[in-house]
Each structure stands twice: as structure tokens, then as C-alpha cells.
Write a protein that holds these residues in place. Structure first.
Motif, PDB file in Angstrom:
ATOM      1  N   ASN A  46       0.710  -1.194   0.200  1.00  0.00           N
ATOM      2  CA  ASN A  46      -0.093   0.117  -0.040  1.00  0.00           C
ATOM      3  C   ASN A  46       0.689   1.276  -0.036  1.00  0.00           C
ATOM      4  N   VAL A  47       2.111   0.900  -0.038  1.00  0.00           N
ATOM      5  CA  VAL A  47       3.212   2.296  -0.062  1.00  0.00           C
ATOM      6  C   VAL A  47       3.578   2.704  -1.434  1.00  0.00           C
ATOM      7  N   LEU A  58     -10.655   8.135  -0.541  1.00  0.00           N
ATOM      8  CA  LEU A  58     -10.050   8.009  -1.680  1.00  0.00           C
ATOM      9  C   LEU A  58     -10.699   7.201  -2.906  1.00  0.00           C
ATOM     10  N   ALA A  59     -10.861   8.063  -3.863  1.00  0.00           N
ATOM     11  CA  ALA A  59     -11.698   7.424  -5.122  1.00  0.00           C
ATOM     12  C   ALA A  59     -10.959   6.721  -6.002  1.00  0.00           C
ATOM     13  N   SER A  60      -9.754   7.132  -6.133  1.00  0.00           N
ATOM     14  CA  SER A  60      -8.814   6.585  -7.341  1.00  0.00           C
ATOM     15  C   SER A  60      -7.417   6.995  -7.236  1.00  0.00           C
ATOM     16  N   VAL A  61      -6.534   6.494  -7.769  1.00  0.00           N
ATOM     17  CA  VAL A  61      -5.046   6.984  -7.843  1.00  0.00           C
ATOM     18  C   VAL A  61      -4.788   6.455  -9.125  1.00  0.00           C
ATOM     19  N   HIS A  93      -3.902   2.514 -10.075  1.00  0.00           N
ATOM     20  CA  HIS A  93      -3.116   2.191  -9.040  1.00  0.00           C
ATOM     21  C   HIS A  93      -4.021   1.647  -8.083  1.00  0.00           C
ATOM     22  N   SER A  94      -4.129   0.346  -7.653  1.00  0.00           N
ATOM     23  CA  SER A  94      -4.860  -0.048  -6.634  1.00  0.00           C
ATOM     24  C   SER A  94      -4.518   0.500  -5.209  1.00  0.00           C
TER      25      SER A  94
END
Length: 597
Positions: A324-325, A417-420, A427-428
Motif C-alpha cells: 500500500n506504499v 480516496l476514490a482513485s489513484v 493504481h489500486s
């Protein structure tokens, strides 16, 4: 003559518009202040929520302490100190509650307005956090010692050495004991993991044990002082009228003004600014060196226990990087300097980062906590931003940087957080879809490397588009008021206007349709006490502050859009919930989009 006459007419028209604006200014400001009653109302609801949370905890009677109540947390700490025979599994299980208590205290310090926090309460909360952190670390040490006392009974049949891995969502513990002292076993890889280390020959023939304690939290970095945040001031200007307005506005912008005083002072030296962002948590590498593994000391009781530690060649370690980083460049490895109380990069060499496998290998000269770091301001300044309504009391904030596009949904008093996107690819993230308070989301994003939140010293490290503090704060508050019915976005002309003015693009947006490719944006310029529509558009070749034809000046953005907004849009604005407006304002203040884009 004709040109002079045209200029005279334009000046006369300009003066008439200014006079009209001044004539209705008090009326417009008083109406704005009534609308901004939503900010103190939101603060009141937050306070009620905190009190309700305390009451809910009280009636649950689940045996866990309320960390804000000194006798309860002190009793919990005292009773846990008395438990001396816990296994590592038991300590790890208890750590979930301890980390939860620490997080509650941390959020209380951050979320409670300064006027509701007495100095003694701050000292109490910080003291409890430190005690819990130190006790948790001590418990891991004592339980590790207990495990190593049983090392011979846990020996691996093949190697003859002891190997143990214990894992949960917050902690992973790797322990290896060199029972056989066989010089051929210099490279150790823990079963079913990518975690490995290689020790020098002198250690391979010594009675040692090595522990890797991988935590998803950072208890090494000292707590930062608690100061009143900019957001804490969002509710202070409400009842002021006429002569009192200036006094109130000066109060809410005090911190930003102080910040820019520092910025303009050439002799300012910033030695203590943390210029790196750490991976969420750290890894502690410990070696226990005692003849025959009869005694295990955590930490060493004297320097004699580790007197040969620095005499050994470096130990090579390979670690897994948390999923997750996000690192936008190869991370640096830093070790904790216990004397200086800071992270530093000396004593670490041969760093190799395998981004696809998410593995990092390095040589370590000294044992202790290590972490992965990258530039805190790597995503600043921003390239663009947009704030778009999605539904009733729900908006989408999009911030685009050189490396990433981050989308945050805001709904009433919660954010998600909706999306990255990283390098234009989705990126999930484990944070996606999790609703939390604005402060909690900001902390979580920072811990995963998605830092788009400037600090009070960020302008020393980032080239920014400096805007006057009071103008900036007023703009964020009024954009939040309008955000349920209007989309706002970055304008390239915001850089061209003076620091006493801001420019944004705007369009009415009442449905949740996908954003159109070339929407018909209107450019607004705002100076804190005057708002106007601009004649130019985003595609114009040169900048001009000329007023759009058939439009007028207003004292607020609200009254400016009122001139051309639909009835439905104005109804949406007036019916927006106070918690929603407050949350939008909080995120705008936290990202400082008008100065950092």
C-alpha cells in the motif's frame, strides 16, 4: 479624439460599477455571514460527535479504557506492566488495542480545536501516547527474550537453528537464532517469504540471534508539537459586521500571515524541517550477542553487551516493501539515530531496489530501526486541480501532479480516496472505498506516500504561486459554499494575476455526468472583497483583468454567481449541509490549491 472619448466612457462606466458595488457591499457581506454560519454549526456538531463517542464507549463496557480519561489509561498501563509472562503471540494480539488507543489520542490532539484543548490535556495525551509506545516496545523485547530461552526446543531439523515468523496486520516479527554456529549458514531466508539476510563469517560462528520487527507504524519519530491548525480557524468569522469584520478576518489568517512573514525574510534558516516522507512504519533490526545464548538483553544493559557490534562487517538485509506504499522514485534507506533523535542515511550502503518485485536490499553497519523515505514534496507543486459536484452534498476533488492523479470524494462530514493513477495507469490502494474523517484520510494518504498536503514550511522547498493569506482563506470558504452546484478548476491565469488576487474557472454543474472534454468555463477573479467575471477565457493569448461585458462587480463569489446561476443551482447551494461545506473547506485549506498549483 474618438479613442479618448471611448476611454472616458469606459472610466465612467467603471466608476459607476464600483459605486454600485460599494453601495450594496454591507448588504452582501451580511448575507454571506449568514451563509457562513454553517462553519460554527459544523464545529458544534463535531463537538457533539466527540461527546457522543465518549458516551458510547462508556455504555459499551467492553473492558477497554477511554484513552482521554487519565485514570482509565493509567490503570490500563499499570496493569499491563504487571503482566510479565506474555508470549509474542499474546503481545501482538494486545498490540491491536494499544495501537487503537494511540490512534484515538492522536486524532483527539489533531481534531479538537485549540480552544477546547487545555495545555494540561495536551501534556496528558502526549504523555499517554509515549508511555503506550514505550511499553509496547518493551513488551516485544521481553517476549522475544522469552522465546529465545526456548530456542533449542524450536530448532529447525535441517539447519539446526531456530527460525520463527509471527504476523498480523500491524506487525510482522522474524526471529532467527544461531544455535549450530555453522559457518556455512551465512545466508538466511525465512520460509515462504522474500525476507532474507546475510551475515559475516565472524557472526556465523558466534552465539547470536537476529530479530527483524517490521511494524506498520512509526513509534521512533518524536511527536511533533500540537499547534492550532489553519482549519481550526474556519469557524471564527461569523457574527462580525461592519467595523468588526477586519478584526475577525485578521484573526483567522494569523497563522498564514506569520508563515508568509517567514517566507519573505531572507535570513530564515530551516534546519529542522522534515524533508522526507517515511514508509508507513519501520523495521527494527536487532542482534543479540551472548555466549551460548544464555542471556538476552533488549535493549543492552551496558555497552559491553554490544561492544563488538561495530567491529563486524555490514550485514546484508533484503526486505519486502508494503503493497500500500507508493514510491515515485527509488526509496532511500534511513536508520534511526537514537542520540540525535532523527533519521539519517549514513551507515547504509549497497542499496538495490527492485520495483517490480517490491524488494529492497541494503547493507547495514549498525543495528536498530530502519525505514524507507522519499522526498515529502515530490508531488508539489500541483499541475492542475478540479472540484466537481457528484450529488447532493457530495463532490469529487481531483489533484494532478507530475507523477500521479489523486481523486478524493467528499460526502457530508466524510472523505474517501476514490482513485489513484500513477504514470496514467490506475493504481489500486487499500484506502480506496474507505470513508473516514478528513483528518484521518490526510494522515492515511501521507503514510502511503500520497502527500499533497503542504506544511507551514513547504514553501521553502517548493516554488509556489504566493497568494495573500486572507484572500486565499476567503476564497476557499466561498468555493466550499458554492461547491454543491458549481464545478471549479485550475486556471493558468492564476499565476499571472497579483498575489492579492486569485483566478479560478467555474461552470454550473447539477448532474453527475462525466466531465465533458471542452466545457464552457467562466473565469472568476477574486480579491477577498471584490469578485468579477473576466473578459478573457482559458485559451486567450494574453492576460487581462478587463471585466466581461454586461457584468458587474460584487463583494462575494456567492453574489457574483447569483447573477447568472439557475434557480436550481442557487437552491442546491442554500440547502447544502453545514458538515459538507466544512469538509470541503477543510480539504481546500489542507491542499492549498490556489498557492501550490
Amino acid at each position: 479624439m474618438e479613442r479618448l472619448e471611448r476611454q472616458r466612457i469606459e472610466r465612467e462606466k467603471w466608476h459607476q460599477l464600483e459605486a454600485k458595488d460599494l453601495e450594496r457591499r454591507n448588504e452582501e457581506l451580511e448575507e454571506l455571514y449568514l451563509l457562513e454560519e454553517c462553519f460554527p454549526e459544523a464545529e458544534k456538531l463535531k463537538r457533539d460527535t466527540r461527546l457522543l463517542s465518549q458516551w458510547n464507549h462508556y455504555i459499551q463496557c467492553d473492558g477497554s479504557p477511554d484513552p482521554s480519561v487519565s485514570p482509565e489509561i493509567n490503570t490500563f498501563i499499570s496493569l499491563w506492566k504487571e503482566e510479565t509472562n506474555e508470549t509474542l503471540e499474546e503481545v501482538i494480539a494486545k498490540s491491536k488495542l494499544v495501537l487503537n488507543l494511540i490512534e484515538k489520542l492522536r486524532l483527539l490532539l489533531l481534531q479538537t480545536p485549540s480552544y477546547d484543548l487545555e495545555d494540561k490535556t495536551i501534556i496528558q495525551y502526549r504523555g499517554s501516547i509515549l508511555e503506550l509506545q514505550e511499553l509496547l516496545h518493551l513488551k516485544f523485547n521481553v517476549a522475544t527474550e522469552r522465546l529465545l530461552r526456548q530456542a533449542s526446543t524450536l530448532a529447525d531439523l535441517d539447519s539446526g537453528n531456530m527460525e520463527k515468523v509471527i504476523q498480523d496486520e500491524n506487525v510482522t516479527l522474524y526471529v532467527w537464532a544461531n544455535l549450530k554456529k555453522n559457518p556455512r549458514y551465512r545466508s538466511v531466508r525465512f520460509s515462504e517469504t522474500q525476507i532474507r539476510f546475510e551475515i559475516p563469517r565472524i557472526l556465523a560462528t558466534s552465539g547470536i540471534a537476529i530479530r527483524l520487527l517490521h511494524t506498520h507504524y512509526d513509534h521512533a519519530t518524536p511527536l511533533r508539537p500540537v499547534s492550532a491548525s489553519l482549519q481550526g480557524h474556519t469557524a471564527t468569522v461569523t457574527h462580525f459586521v461592519k467595523d468588526e469584520v477586519q478584526k475577525g478576518e485578521a484573526e483567522i489568517s494569523k497563522e498564514l500571515q506569520e508563515e508568509y512573514k517567514q517566507q519573505e525574510c531572507e535570513s530564515v534558516s530551516v534546519c529542522e524541517e522534515e524533508t522526507k516522507v517515511e514508509e508507513q512504519g519501520d523495521i527494527e533490526v536487532q542482534m543479540i550477542l551472548k555466549e551460548g545464548l544464555q542471556k538476552y538483553i533488549y535493549p543492552p544493559e551496558s555497552t559491553e553487551d554490544f561492544e563488538t557490534e561495530n567491529a563486524f562487517p555490514p550485514i546484508e538485509v533484503t526486505l519486502e516493501v508494503q503493497e500500500n506504499v507508493i514510491f515515485f522514485e527509488d526509496p532511500m534507506v534511513a536508520r534511526w539515530d537514537a542520540e540525535g533523535k532523527h533519521w539519517q542515511t549514513d551507515g547504509i550502503s549497497n542499496v538495490l531496489y527492485q520495483s517490480e518485485e517490491r524488494l529492497i536490499t541494503f547493507s547495514l553497519e549498525t543495528f536498530g530501526p530502519v525505514t524507507l523515505i522519499q522526498d515529502t514534496h515530490i508531488n508539489m507543486p500541483f499541475q492542475s486541480w478540479e472540484l466537481r459536484p457528484l450529488d447532493v452534498n457530495k463532490v469529487l476533488l481531483t489533484v494532478t501532479t507530475v507523477f500521479t492523479e489523486i481523486q478524493i470524494q467528499i460526502k457530508e462530514n466524510l472523505c474517501m480516496l476514490a482513485s489513484v493513477k500513477v504514470d496514467n495507469k490506475k493504481h489500486s490502494s487499500t484506502l480506496e472505498g474507505r470513508w473516514m474523517t478528513p483528518i484521518s484520510l490526510i494522515l492515511a494518504l501521507k503514510e502511503t506516500g500520497l502527500n499533497i498536503f503542504p506544511t507551514g514550511h513547504s514553501h521553502f522547498y517548493v516554488v509556489i504561486n504566493h497568494k495573500e493569506p486572507l484572500v486565499e482563506i476567503k476564497a476557499y470558504r466561498q468555493l466550499a459554499l458554492l461547491s454543491s452546484a458549481f464545478a471549479f478548476g485550475w486556471s493558468k491565469w492564476n499565476v499571472e494575476c497579483s498575489s492579492k488576487k486569485v483566478i479560478v474557472k467555474l461552470r454550473e454543474h447539477l448532474t453527475e455526468e462525466e466531465p465533458v472534454q471542452d466545457p464552457n468555463w467562466t473565469l472568476l477573479m477574486f480579491s477577498g472583497d471584490r469578485a468579477q467575471r473576466l473578459k478573457i477565457n482559458e485559451n486567450s493569448e494574453t492576460f487581462s483583468e478587463a471585466l466581461k461585458e454586461e457584468t458587474e462587480f460584487h463583494s462575494t463569489l456567492y453574489h457574483l454567481v447569483k447573477d447568472f446561476a439557475s434557480k436550481e443551482a442557487m437552491e442546491k447551494i442554500r440547502s447544502s449541509k453545514c458538515q459538507f461545506i466544512d469538509s470541503v473547506c477543510y480539504m481546500l485549506l489542507s491542499t492549498r490549491l490556489l498557492s501550490y498549483s
